[in-house]
Each structure stands twice: as structure tokens, then as C-alpha cells.
Motif scaffolding. Structure first.
Motif, PDB file in Angstrom:
ATOM      1  N   UNK A   1      14.082  90.337   4.850  1.00 28.11           N
ATOM      2  CA  UNK A   1      14.766  89.222   4.225  1.00 28.11           C
ATOM      3  C   UNK A   1      15.822  89.716   3.250  1.00 28.11           C
ATOM      4  N   UNK A   2      15.932  89.011   2.120  1.00 29.33           N
ATOM      5  CA  UNK A   2      16.944  89.375   1.123  1.00 29.33           C
ATOM      6  C   UNK A   2      16.499  88.846  -0.234  1.00 29.33           C
ATOM      7  N   UNK A   3      16.850  89.582  -1.297  1.00 26.99           N
ATOM      8  CA  UNK A   3      16.552  89.188  -2.671  1.00 26.99           C
ATOM      9  C   UNK A   3      17.851  88.918  -3.409  1.00 26.99           C
TER      10      UNK A   3
ATOM     11  N   UNK B   1      16.315  95.056  13.912  1.00 28.97           N
ATOM     12  CA  UNK B   1      16.094  96.453  14.301  1.00 28.97           C
ATOM     13  C   UNK B   1      16.669  97.443  13.304  1.00 28.97           C
ATOM     14  N   UNK B   2      17.679  97.034  12.546  1.00 30.30           N
ATOM     15  CA  UNK B   2      18.409  98.004  11.728  1.00 30.30           C
ATOM     16  C   UNK B   2      18.309  97.759  10.222  1.00 30.30           C
ATOM     17  N   UNK B   3      17.716  96.650   9.802  1.00 33.51           N
ATOM     18  CA  UNK B   3      17.680  96.295   8.379  1.00 33.51           C
ATOM     19  C   UNK B   3      16.387  96.766   7.725  1.00 33.51           C
TER      20      UNK B   3
ATOM     21  N   UNK C   1       9.960  86.789   7.545  1.00 33.33           N
ATOM     22  CA  UNK C   1      11.293  86.909   6.942  1.00 33.33           C
ATOM     23  C   UNK C   1      11.360  85.925   5.784  1.00 33.33           C
ATOM     24  N   UNK C   2      11.758  86.427   4.595  1.00 39.03           N
ATOM     25  CA  UNK C   2      11.712  85.618   3.393  1.00 39.03           C
ATOM     26  C   UNK C   2      12.942  85.883   2.532  1.00 39.03           C
ATOM     27  N   UNK C   3      13.283  84.885   1.717  1.00 37.75           N
ATOM     28  CA  UNK C   3      14.448  84.950   0.833  1.00 37.75           C
ATOM     29  C   UNK C   3      13.994  84.486  -0.553  1.00 37.75           C
TER      30      UNK C   3
END
Length: 251
Positions: free
Chosen positions: A160-162, A12-14, A103-105
């Protein structure tokens, strides 16, 4: 707060991986209600849990309700074309919307964002989401099954995140396929197994359902991996991938 509740709040917040220009979506603007998801008993794999929590969050707002979920689209011969994640009713616009959520990284290596499984690449994933997944709701097969669902708008929630390698620095792209990356999400680190000693602090391995949110209670630090990748965090919460020296190999 349970891990599921923390993950729900994280979604919800990212911010998403890309700047929020159509079709990219963010849930940050929504007023959502808390939920008790501690009793989740579905498929524990990260992608399934993520989609479940996205659906839960969207329906815990006054803006949306779910019309259809996980819609399988098949040709007349039974061949599967794919699946649509969500068809939502938007109560503010009074229109129906096609949503895909993922969602991916990804780890930056020589200008390309690779997944820990290097066959997965951000540019390839994004192209497929934009040109295949989001177009499923306009196919003749979908419209034959749901003739009342025409003219759906397209929405992509990609979080996700890089990760970048601080020991092998390189220029960090600000775009992928010409679309602007959200710089706040380039926040993880990665390194090769042979660079392990340069990390300089203990790492605590994460089970995949915790990849996004990390642990609040850390246990024993992980030993240097041998020929496998790990996703871990430091005591302060910095996320790290450590990959075999052969990564990404032939892709």
C-alpha cells in the motif's frame, strides 16, 4: 498496458509496508511471467482485485502453485471464524505455506496511522493480521477440515502507501507495534479540506481500483471537496488524500 496489467506489475515490483522480515513477504524477488488480465470480470472492489492479482502473480512463477484459496473456517454451530486467503505449495522448499495478502492506505495523524475511514488503523489491522488471520491455519476447526495441512509456515504480504501532511508536520514513526516500517512507502501526502489551497496544483481524483497505480491519462481536475474525502494525484503523479476538517473524529 491495461490498468490491470499495470496493477499486476506494481504488486510484483513494489516493496511492502514493512521491512521484509518474517512473516512479512515481498514478491520482488520472484521471477514472474507477464499476464493478460484485461478480461478480469470478478468483484471490482480493490481488495478482491488485489487478491486476484496476487494469486495470478504467484502462480505465474515456477516457485508456487495454489493448494487452496479463500478457505472459510466455521465452528460446529456454523459461526464463521474467518477466511484464509491462500494455501500455497512452495516447490522450492516442498512445504506448504499460509499466506494472507492485503493492500492498505494510511494517513499519519498525531502519531497514529489512520485509514481514510478512521476506524481502520494500521496498528489494529497489523495486530489482527498477526494474531488472528495468520493463526487461522492452526485452529482446531481448520485442522478438522484439512488434517493433512499441519505445520504451515506463516506469510504476510501487506502493501500500500503511507501518507503524511506537509502542512501539519509531525515526527514520522519508523515502527508500528515494534516492527520497522519500509521508509520508501511513506510517499503520499494528505491534508484537510481547509488546507486545500496550500496544495498549489490541480488534483485529479482516482477511482479506488487506481489508488495504488494512479492514472496514465488525466482528465479534468477535481473541485475542492465538501465534507467527503478524496484520493487524487497531481499531473506529475504525487498522491494526495484530502479529508474533511472533522476527520478522524471519534475513533
Amino acid at each position: 498496458m491495461s490498468p490491470y496489467q499495470r496493477f499486476y506489475h506494481w504488486i510484483a515490483t513494489t516493496p511492502p509496508l514493512f521491512e521484509c522480515i518474517a512473516p512479512f513477504e515481498s514478491l520482488q524477488k520472484l521471477a514472474f511471467s507477464p499476464t493478460d488480465t484485461s478480461d478480469y470480470s470478478g468483484n471490482p472492489r480493490l481488495g478482491f482485485l488485489y487478491q486476484h492479482l496476487c494469486t495470478e502473480l504467484l502462480t505465474n512463477t515456477s516457485s508456487y502453485s495454489v493448494e487452496l484459496e479463500e478457505v472459510q473456517i466455521n465452528k460446529d454451530n456454523g459461526q464463521t471464524l474467518g477466511a484464509i486467503d491462500l494455501i500455497l505449495n512452495n516447490h522450492q522448499t516442498r512445504r506448504q505455506e499460509h499466506w494472507e495478502v492485503a493492500i492498505k492506505f494510511y494517513l499519519l495523524h498525531q502519531g497514529t496511522w489512520f485509514g481514510p475511514n478512521a476506524h481502520d488503523q494500521l496498528d489494529k489491522k497489523l495486530k489482527r493480521m498477526l494474531t488472528h488471520q495468520l493463526k487461522m491455519s492452526t485452529t482446531p476447526e481448520f485442522l478438522a477440515q484439512y488434517p493433512q495441512l499441519t505445520g504451515l509456515s506463516e506469510h504476510l504480504l501487506l502493501q500500500g502507501r503511507l501518507y503524511t501532511n506537509p502542512f501539519s508536520p509531525e515526527p514520522v514513526p519508523d515502527k508500528c507495534l515494534g516492527l520497522k516500517l519500509n521508509q520508501s512507502q511513506i510517499s503520499g501526502h494528505w491534508c484537510y479540506q481547509h488546507q486545500w489551497e496550500q496544495i498549489g496544483e490541480p488534483l485529479y481524483e482516482l477511482d479506488k481500483p487506481l489508488w495504488a497505480i494512479g492514472q496514465t491519462e488525466i482528465g479534468n481536475p477535481v473541485e475542492k471537496p465538501n465534507g467527503r474525502f478524496i484520493h487524487a494525484q497531481t499531473a506529475s503523479g504525487q498522491f494526495w488524500f484530502v479529508v474533511p476538517d472533522s476527520w478522524p473524529g471519534k475513533t
